[in-house]
Design a protein around this motif. Structure first.
Motif, PDB file in Angstrom:
ATOM      1  N   MET A   1      33.351 -47.116  27.910  1.00  0.00           N
ATOM      2  CA  MET A   1      33.156 -46.592  26.578  1.00  0.00           C
ATOM      3  C   MET A   1      33.439 -47.652  25.516  1.00  0.00           C
ATOM      4  O   MET A   1      32.869 -47.604  24.453  1.00  0.00           O
ATOM      5  N   CYS A   2      34.341 -48.557  25.819  1.00  0.00           N
ATOM      6  CA  CYS A   2      34.695 -49.582  24.838  1.00  0.00           C
ATOM      7  C   CYS A   2      33.505 -50.467  24.490  1.00  0.00           C
ATOM      8  O   CYS A   2      33.447 -51.012  23.400  1.00  0.00           O
ATOM      9  N   GLN A   3      32.589 -50.606  25.411  1.00  0.00           N
ATOM     10  CA  GLN A   3      31.488 -51.537  25.199  1.00  0.00           C
ATOM     11  C   GLN A   3      30.134 -50.841  25.069  1.00  0.00           C
ATOM     12  O   GLN A   3      29.105 -51.394  25.447  1.00  0.00           O
ATOM     13  N   LEU A   4      30.135 -49.649  24.486  1.00  0.00           N
ATOM     14  CA  LEU A   4      28.869 -48.974  24.219  1.00  0.00           C
ATOM     15  C   LEU A   4      28.052 -49.805  23.242  1.00  0.00           C
ATOM     16  O   LEU A   4      28.590 -50.376  22.294  1.00  0.00           O
ATOM     17  N   LYS A   5      26.757 -49.855  23.481  1.00  0.00           N
ATOM     18  CA  LYS A   5      25.869 -50.644  22.623  1.00  0.00           C
ATOM     19  C   LYS A   5      24.966 -49.709  21.822  1.00  0.00           C
ATOM     20  O   LYS A   5      24.571 -48.651  22.301  1.00  0.00           O
ATOM     21  N   TRP A   6      24.648 -50.148  20.614  1.00  0.00           N
ATOM     22  CA  TRP A   6      23.740 -49.361  19.781  1.00  0.00           C
ATOM     23  C   TRP A   6      22.377 -49.213  20.454  1.00  0.00           C
ATOM     24  O   TRP A   6      21.707 -48.198  20.280  1.00  0.00           O
ATOM     25  N   SER A   7      21.984 -50.188  21.241  1.00  0.00           N
ATOM     26  CA  SER A   7      20.687 -50.105  21.925  1.00  0.00           C
ATOM     27  C   SER A   7      20.661 -48.981  22.965  1.00  0.00           C
ATOM     28  O   SER A   7      19.593 -48.556  23.395  1.00  0.00           O
ATOM     29  N   GLU A   8      21.837 -48.485  23.363  1.00  0.00           N
ATOM     30  CA  GLU A   8      21.926 -47.393  24.330  1.00  0.00           C
ATOM     31  C   GLU A   8      21.927 -46.022  23.650  1.00  0.00           C
ATOM     32  O   GLU A   8      21.922 -44.998  24.320  1.00  0.00           O
ATOM     33  N   TYR A   9      21.934 -46.015  22.330  1.00  0.00           N
ATOM     34  CA  TYR A   9      22.015 -44.764  21.566  1.00  0.00           C
ATOM     35  C   TYR A   9      20.635 -44.356  21.076  1.00  0.00           C
ATOM     36  O   TYR A   9      19.918 -45.146  20.484  1.00  0.00           O
ATOM     37  N   GLN A  10      20.275 -43.111  21.342  1.00  0.00           N
ATOM     38  CA  GLN A  10      18.998 -42.595  20.859  1.00  0.00           C
ATOM     39  C   GLN A  10      19.050 -41.077  20.754  1.00  0.00           C
ATOM     40  O   GLN A  10      19.520 -40.399  21.655  1.00  0.00           O
ATOM     41  N   ASP A  11      18.614 -40.575  19.638  1.00  0.00           N
ATOM     42  CA  ASP A  11      18.507 -39.129  19.419  1.00  0.00           C
ATOM     43  C   ASP A  11      19.781 -38.355  19.746  1.00  0.00           C
ATOM     44  O   ASP A  11      19.741 -37.317  20.398  1.00  0.00           O
ATOM     45  N   GLY A  12      20.935 -38.856  19.342  1.00  0.00           N
ATOM     46  CA  GLY A  12      22.181 -38.124  19.528  1.00  0.00           C
ATOM     47  C   GLY A  12      22.797 -38.221  20.904  1.00  0.00           C
ATOM     48  O   GLY A  12      23.675 -37.434  21.249  1.00  0.00           O
ATOM     49  N   LEU A  13      22.344 -39.186  21.701  1.00  0.00           N
ATOM     50  CA  LEU A  13      22.975 -39.367  23.005  1.00  0.00           C
ATOM     51  C   LEU A  13      22.931 -40.830  23.421  1.00  0.00           C
ATOM     52  O   LEU A  13      22.121 -41.610  22.948  1.00  0.00           O
ATOM     53  N   PHE A  14      23.861 -41.173  24.289  1.00  0.00           N
ATOM     54  CA  PHE A  14      23.886 -42.504  24.872  1.00  0.00           C
ATOM     55  C   PHE A  14      23.264 -42.418  26.258  1.00  0.00           C
ATOM     56  O   PHE A  14      23.543 -41.488  27.014  1.00  0.00           O
ATOM     57  N   VAL A  15      22.420 -43.380  26.589  1.00  0.00           N
ATOM     58  CA  VAL A  15      21.810 -43.467  27.911  1.00  0.00           C
ATOM     59  C   VAL A  15      22.317 -44.756  28.543  1.00  0.00           C
ATOM     60  O   VAL A  15      22.006 -45.851  28.072  1.00  0.00           O
ATOM     61  N   LEU A  16      23.127 -44.596  29.594  1.00  0.00           N
ATOM     62  CA  LEU A  16      23.743 -45.746  30.247  1.00  0.00           C
ATOM     63  C   LEU A  16      23.075 -46.009  31.589  1.00  0.00           C
ATOM     64  O   LEU A  16      22.920 -45.090  32.397  1.00  0.00           O
ATOM     65  N   SER A  17      22.709 -47.243  31.830  1.00  0.00           N
ATOM     66  CA  SER A  17      22.098 -47.599  33.111  1.00  0.00           C
ATOM     67  C   SER A  17      23.166 -47.596  34.202  1.00  0.00           C
ATOM     68  O   SER A  17      24.367 -47.674  33.919  1.00  0.00           O
ATOM     69  N   GLY A  18      22.732 -47.510  35.437  1.00  0.00           N
ATOM     70  CA  GLY A  18      23.647 -47.433  36.569  1.00  0.00           C
ATOM     71  C   GLY A  18      24.620 -48.595  36.667  1.00  0.00           C
ATOM     72  O   GLY A  18      25.749 -48.426  37.127  1.00  0.00           O
ATOM     73  N   ASP A  19      24.209 -49.770  36.218  1.00  0.00           N
ATOM     74  CA  ASP A  19      25.120 -50.917  36.292  1.00  0.00           C
ATOM     75  C   ASP A  19      26.243 -50.827  35.255  1.00  0.00           C
ATOM     76  O   ASP A  19      27.171 -51.623  35.269  1.00  0.00           O
ATOM     77  N   ARG A  20      26.180 -49.818  34.385  1.00  0.00           N
ATOM     78  CA  ARG A  20      27.213 -49.640  33.352  1.00  0.00           C
ATOM     79  C   ARG A  20      28.118 -48.437  33.631  1.00  0.00           C
ATOM     80  O   ARG A  20      28.953 -48.092  32.812  1.00  0.00           O
ATOM     81  N   THR A  21      27.928 -47.781  34.785  1.00  0.00           N
ATOM     82  CA  THR A  21      28.730 -46.595  35.085  1.00  0.00           C
ATOM     83  C   THR A  21      29.567 -46.811  36.337  1.00  0.00           C
ATOM     84  O   THR A  21      29.223 -47.630  37.195  1.00  0.00           O
ATOM     85  N   LYS A  22      30.638 -46.055  36.433  1.00  0.00           N
ATOM     86  CA  LYS A  22      31.565 -46.188  37.556  1.00  0.00           C
ATOM     87  C   LYS A  22      30.907 -45.825  38.887  1.00  0.00           C
ATOM     88  O   LYS A  22      31.140 -46.470  39.895  1.00  0.00           O
ATOM     89  N   ASN A  23      30.060 -44.783  38.885  1.00  0.00           N
ATOM     90  CA  ASN A  23      29.460 -44.345  40.149  1.00  0.00           C
ATOM     91  C   ASN A  23      28.104 -44.997  40.429  1.00  0.00           C
ATOM     92  O   ASN A  23      27.459 -44.679  41.414  1.00  0.00           O
ATOM     93  N   GLY A  24      27.662 -45.889  39.554  1.00  0.00           N
ATOM     94  CA  GLY A  24      26.425 -46.622  39.793  1.00  0.00           C
ATOM     95  C   GLY A  24      25.149 -45.859  39.493  1.00  0.00           C
ATOM     96  O   GLY A  24      24.062 -46.332  39.781  1.00  0.00           O
ATOM     97  N   GLU A  25      25.279 -44.672  38.906  1.00  0.00           N
ATOM     98  CA  GLU A  25      24.102 -43.871  38.575  1.00  0.00           C
ATOM     99  C   GLU A  25      23.892 -43.838  37.067  1.00  0.00           C
ATOM    100  O   GLU A  25      24.859 -43.865  36.302  1.00  0.00           O
TER     101      GLU A  25
END
Length: 144
Positions: free
Chosen positions: A1-25
């Motif tokens: 969460m500390c390194q959320l990027k504005w490029s990941e934000y769209q229409d009121g939600l963040f979309v994180l790729s699997g390489d950015r999540t703990k479970n890889g999804e």
């Protein structure tokens, strides 16, 4: 969460790729109206959502900023995991289904589909909005 990027934000939600999540999804993080309003009020003069005045991102949550924020909110004993636990409990208290709670908390799922339709995303947005509508009396739950 500390390194959320504005490029990941769209229409009121963040979309994180699997390489950015703990479970890889891939993970979708919908914001309720309070979080959206706060997010929209933040300056966008950096690629990171949470950055200091020099534009440097926070590497970990236990920073001075976190400690200062806890003190200002009178949550001295609050740990990061307590916030996550409280979020889950508030979702449950608001009647959000187990499946939606798992998705919102980022739990790894055995379900076949991991891609969301627009209707499912709207359902998750509605779910996080329920905790705004169903305000509990206490600030947070401490996991002991």
């Amino acid at each position: 969460m500390c390194q959320l990027k504005w490029s990941e934000y769209q229409d009121g939600l963040f979309v994180l790729s699997g390489d950015r999540t703990k479970n890889g999804e891939e993970r979708i993080v919908p914001l309720n109206s309070v979080s959206r309003n706060l997010t929209h009020s933040l300056p966008r003069n950096n690629k990171y959502v949470f950055a200091n005045k020099r534009g440097k991102t926070f590497q970990r949550i236990m920073s001075t900023a976190w400690k200062t924020s806890r003190r200002k909110a009178d949550l001295i004993q609050c740990r990061v995991h307590d916030l996550r636990h409280t979020f889950g409990r508030r979702l449950r208290s608001a009647g959000v289904s187990l499946e939606d709670r798992e998705d919102l908390l980022g739990h790894k799922s055995n379900r076949i589909t991991t891609h969301y339709s627009r209707a499912e995303i709207n359902n998750l947005i509605d779910a996080v909005e329920k905790i705004v509508e169903n305000k509990p009396e206490h600030k947070f739950l401490r996991v002991i």
